[in-house]
Design a protein around this motif. Structure first.
Motif, PDB file in Angstrom:
ATOM      1  N   UNK A 120       0.743   7.097   0.560  1.00 13.57           N
ATOM      2  CA  UNK A 120      -0.088   6.105   0.480  1.00 13.57           C
ATOM      3  C   UNK A 120      -0.849   6.097  -0.818  1.00 13.57           C
ATOM      4  N   UNK A 121      -0.717   4.689  -1.560  1.00 15.32           N
ATOM      5  CA  UNK A 121      -1.231   4.516  -2.895  1.00 15.32           C
ATOM      6  C   UNK A 121      -3.025   4.609  -2.898  1.00 15.32           C
ATOM      7  N   UNK A 122      -3.325   4.259  -1.756  1.00 16.52           N
ATOM      8  CA  UNK A 122      -4.915   4.213  -1.699  1.00 16.52           C
ATOM      9  C   UNK A 122      -5.521   5.402  -1.578  1.00 16.52           C
ATOM     10  N   UNK A 123      -4.910   6.075  -0.686  1.00 15.06           N
ATOM     11  CA  UNK A 123      -5.453   7.680  -0.481  1.00 15.06           C
ATOM     12  C   UNK A 123      -4.962   8.401  -1.306  1.00 15.06           C
ATOM     13  N   UNK A 124      -3.837   7.999  -2.133  1.00 10.87           N
ATOM     14  CA  UNK A 124      -3.396   9.186  -2.939  1.00 10.87           C
ATOM     15  C   UNK A 124      -2.730  10.302  -2.072  1.00 10.87           C
ATOM     16  N   UNK A 125      -2.219  10.235  -0.817  1.00  5.99           N
ATOM     17  CA  UNK A 125      -1.536  11.422  -0.041  1.00  5.99           C
ATOM     18  C   UNK A 125      -0.352  11.056   0.655  1.00  5.99           C
ATOM     19  N   UNK A 126       0.250  12.044   1.022  1.00  6.27           N
ATOM     20  CA  UNK A 126       1.393  11.877   2.167  1.00  6.27           C
ATOM     21  C   UNK A 126       0.949  11.396   3.262  1.00  6.27           C
ATOM     22  N   UNK A 127       1.655  10.310   3.715  1.00  2.43           N
ATOM     23  CA  UNK A 127       1.327   9.829   5.354  1.00  2.43           C
ATOM     24  C   UNK A 127       2.239  10.758   6.123  1.00  2.43           C
ATOM     25  N   UNK A 128       3.269  10.727   5.867  1.00  4.38           N
ATOM     26  CA  UNK A 128       4.489  11.497   6.696  1.00  4.38           C
ATOM     27  C   UNK A 128       5.619  12.103   5.899  1.00  4.38           C
ATOM     28  N   UNK A 129       6.288  13.111   6.238  1.00  3.46           N
ATOM     29  CA  UNK A 129       7.611  13.600   5.439  1.00  3.46           C
ATOM     30  C   UNK A 129       8.634  13.908   6.643  1.00  3.46           C
ATOM     31  N   UNK A 130       8.104  12.940   7.847  1.00  2.05           N
ATOM     32  CA  UNK A 130       9.083  13.207   9.184  1.00  2.05           C
ATOM     33  C   UNK A 130       9.870  12.088   9.396  1.00  2.05           C
ATOM     34  N   UNK A 176       0.831  -1.202  -0.072  1.00  2.00           N
ATOM     35  CA  UNK A 176       0.040  -0.039   0.005  1.00  2.00           C
ATOM     36  C   UNK A 176       0.790   1.273   0.176  1.00  2.00           C
ATOM     37  N   UNK A 177       1.985   1.431   0.709  1.00  2.24           N
ATOM     38  CA  UNK A 177       2.908   2.515   0.930  1.00  2.24           C
ATOM     39  C   UNK A 177       4.185   2.413  -0.104  1.00  2.24           C
ATOM     40  N   UNK A 178       4.630   3.613  -0.328  1.00  2.00           N
ATOM     41  CA  UNK A 178       5.562   3.821  -1.084  1.00  2.00           C
ATOM     42  C   UNK A 178       6.649   4.923  -0.514  1.00  2.00           C
ATOM     43  N   UNK A 179       8.025   4.752  -0.542  1.00  9.59           N
ATOM     44  CA  UNK A 179       8.889   5.465   0.105  1.00  9.59           C
ATOM     45  C   UNK A 179       9.627   6.435  -1.022  1.00  9.59           C
ATOM     46  N   UNK A 180       9.688   7.722  -1.003  1.00 12.58           N
ATOM     47  CA  UNK A 180      10.295   8.568  -1.846  1.00 12.58           C
ATOM     48  C   UNK A 180      11.660   9.165  -1.162  1.00 12.58           C
ATOM     49  N   UNK A 181      12.741   8.922  -1.665  1.00 14.21           N
ATOM     50  CA  UNK A 181      14.111   9.212  -0.815  1.00 14.21           C
ATOM     51  C   UNK A 181      15.215   9.651  -1.714  1.00 14.21           C
ATOM     52  N   UNK A 182      15.888  10.246  -1.356  1.00 11.60           N
ATOM     53  CA  UNK A 182      17.667  10.349  -1.950  1.00 11.60           C
ATOM     54  C   UNK A 182      18.606   9.602  -1.188  1.00 11.60           C
ATOM     55  N   UNK A 183      19.227   8.960  -1.864  1.00  9.12           N
ATOM     56  CA  UNK A 183      20.582   8.334  -1.170  1.00  9.12           C
ATOM     57  C   UNK A 183      21.166   9.108  -0.559  1.00  9.12           C
ATOM     58  N   UNK A 184      21.259  10.357  -1.098  1.00  5.77           N
ATOM     59  CA  UNK A 184      22.298  11.450  -0.625  1.00  5.77           C
ATOM     60  C   UNK A 184      21.901  12.003   0.859  1.00  5.77           C
ATOM     61  N   UNK A 185      20.767  11.927   1.446  1.00  9.99           N
ATOM     62  CA  UNK A 185      20.093  12.571   2.359  1.00  9.99           C
ATOM     63  C   UNK A 185      19.967  11.621   3.391  1.00  9.99           C
ATOM     64  N   UNK A 193       4.183   7.373 -10.667  1.00 10.33           N
ATOM     65  CA  UNK A 193       3.238   8.273 -11.418  1.00 10.33           C
ATOM     66  C   UNK A 193       4.393   8.609 -12.841  1.00 10.33           C
ATOM     67  N   UNK A 194       5.420   8.580 -12.937  1.00 10.16           N
ATOM     68  CA  UNK A 194       6.152   8.885 -13.747  1.00 10.16           C
ATOM     69  C   UNK A 194       6.365  10.428 -13.780  1.00 10.16           C
ATOM     70  N   UNK A 195       6.230  11.231 -12.731  1.00 10.85           N
ATOM     71  CA  UNK A 195       6.374  12.571 -12.536  1.00 10.85           C
ATOM     72  C   UNK A 195       7.821  13.023 -12.572  1.00 10.85           C
ATOM     73  N   UNK A 196       7.798  14.248 -12.936  1.00 10.80           N
ATOM     74  CA  UNK A 196       9.366  14.869 -13.198  1.00 10.80           C
ATOM     75  C   UNK A 196      10.145  15.368 -11.877  1.00 10.80           C
ATOM     76  N   UNK A 197       9.196  16.044 -11.068  1.00 10.48           N
ATOM     77  CA  UNK A 197       9.842  16.592  -9.659  1.00 10.48           C
ATOM     78  C   UNK A 197       9.137  16.086  -8.354  1.00 10.48           C
ATOM     79  N   UNK A 198       9.964  16.099  -7.542  1.00  8.68           N
ATOM     80  CA  UNK A 198       9.461  15.827  -6.335  1.00  8.68           C
ATOM     81  C   UNK A 198       8.365  16.571  -5.743  1.00  8.68           C
ATOM     82  N   UNK A 199       8.354  17.765  -5.950  1.00 14.30           N
ATOM     83  CA  UNK A 199       7.272  18.693  -5.708  1.00 14.30           C
ATOM     84  C   UNK A 199       5.919  18.422  -6.244  1.00 14.30           C
ATOM     85  N   UNK A 200       5.926  17.626  -7.422  1.00 12.96           N
ATOM     86  CA  UNK A 200       4.704  17.038  -7.827  1.00 12.96           C
ATOM     87  C   UNK A 200       4.039  16.230  -7.255  1.00 12.96           C
TER      88      UNK A 200
END
Length: 330
Positions: A138-148, A54-63, A111-118
């Motif tokens: 969250x792929x079901x509700x199509x929203x960010x659960x957390x960015x902390x 259900x969930x997906x993680x967006x990351x930078x390997x640098x961060x 989603x194949x979007x170009x920028x993290x801001x999208x």
């Protein structure tokens, strides 16, 4: 770096003029929690039950903040249950990008979007604030659960235990007060201290940050002389939160951020400790020094205007760490 203002992108760096040259970190916006049954967590709203896929993680390997979440994803056996998209290491006028012309950068796998801001505006079209990683989506509700990141690793620590059967606990109840105390000092003077040193724009602001940084490294060196881990014999989230700064120290923070009173390799206990954590099962695969060095040196034009990426240092992270002696002594 840039930021969103009512959903519109602005290419603006951190304002240090109004803070006397001090770097002040922005606060995170999304604070809901995944829980075993979907009930509300300590903050945010409920409705995010622990479910495979259900969930997906967006990351930078640098961060280093995103790195925490990748480590916990591995430690807790969540790699088959939570997917990952990795941004390009260069963070320029458009912020984090999903380009794929760097080894390990995956593009946006959802989603194949170009920028993290999208991803942020997909969750809230009128959002204002910095666009940071990690992001737990969250792929079901199509929203960010957390960015902390500090909250995401605690979700990963326990929310999925019933699904995976992995009950390793890096935030044990009997050590929580001590962990919180150690975390607070490490966050302020080490995790964030390297940034306060590196992004300072006055001598006074730099020295205000760099001296406490090395006072804390000396404190940690002494603490680890007799303790295998920060809380004693058990490894906890405090160790992993510290590790993501230490693993970047000699490659980036020592030179690029002017944290150069001493190198990490000059601290025998801290250097052995860092190697032990790096050699922990499945952790080395989360460390991408090519992304780390390229991101910091290429992205921070205010610090490194010619964007020259150094070739070193040459660190032997696989050398014997010698920390076993403390376990034997105990």
């Amino acid at each position: 770096m840039g930021r969103l203002n009512d959903g519109k992108w602005e290419d603006v760096w951190y304002d240090t003029k109004s803070s006397g040259g001090r770097f002040e970190r922005s606060t995170t916006k999304f604070h809901s929690w995944i829980t075993a049954d979907g009930s509300a967590g300590p903050s945010g709203e409920g409705g995010f039950p622990a479910e495979s896929g259900r969930y997906h993680l967006y990351v930078s390997y640098a961060c280093p903040w995103a790195h925490r979440t990748l480590i916990f994803r591995e430690l807790k056996g969540l790699h088959e249950h939570i997917g990952v998209s990795v941004v390009h290491p260069e963070m320029l006028s458009d912020g984090w990008e999903f380009r794929t012309d760097f080894d390990g950068a995956t593009g946006d796998r959802l989603y194949g979007l170009p920028f993290m801001r999208d991803i942020y505006t997909k969750a809230d079209p009128q959002i204002s604030g910095r666009v940071t990683v990690p992001v737990l989506w969250d792929k079901v509700r199509k929203t960010i659960v957390s960015n902390e990141s500090a909250e995401i690793i605690r979700m990963f620590n326990s929310a999925f235990d019933g699904l995976t059967g992995n009950r390793d606990d890096y935030w044990p109840e009997d050590l929580r007060d001590g962990i919180e105390e150690v975390n607070a000092r490490i966050y302020d003077t080490v995790n964030n201290g390297v940034y306060k040193s590196g992004f300072a724009t006055t001598q006074a602001a730099y020295e205000e940050a760099v001296h406490p940084l090395f006072e804390s490294l000396d404190w940690l060196e002494n603490r680890l002389a007799d303790n295998r881990y920060l809380m004693g014999e058990r490894i906890t989230e405090a160790d992993w939160r510290l590790f993501t700064t230490l693993i970047r120290f000699d490659a980036v923070y020592h030179g690029h951020f002017k944290c150069n009173r001493r190198k990490l390799i000059e601290y025998p206990n801290l250097w052995g400790y860092t190697r032990e954590l790096y050699q922990w099962p499945r952790v080395a695969g989360t460390v991408h020094l090519d992304h780390i060095s390229h991101h910091y040196h290429y992205s921070h034009e205010t610090v490194n205007p010619h964007r020259i990426v150094p070739v070193g240092p040459d660190l032997d992270l696989d050398a014997p760490h010698g920390r076993d002696r403390l376990k034997a002594a105990a």
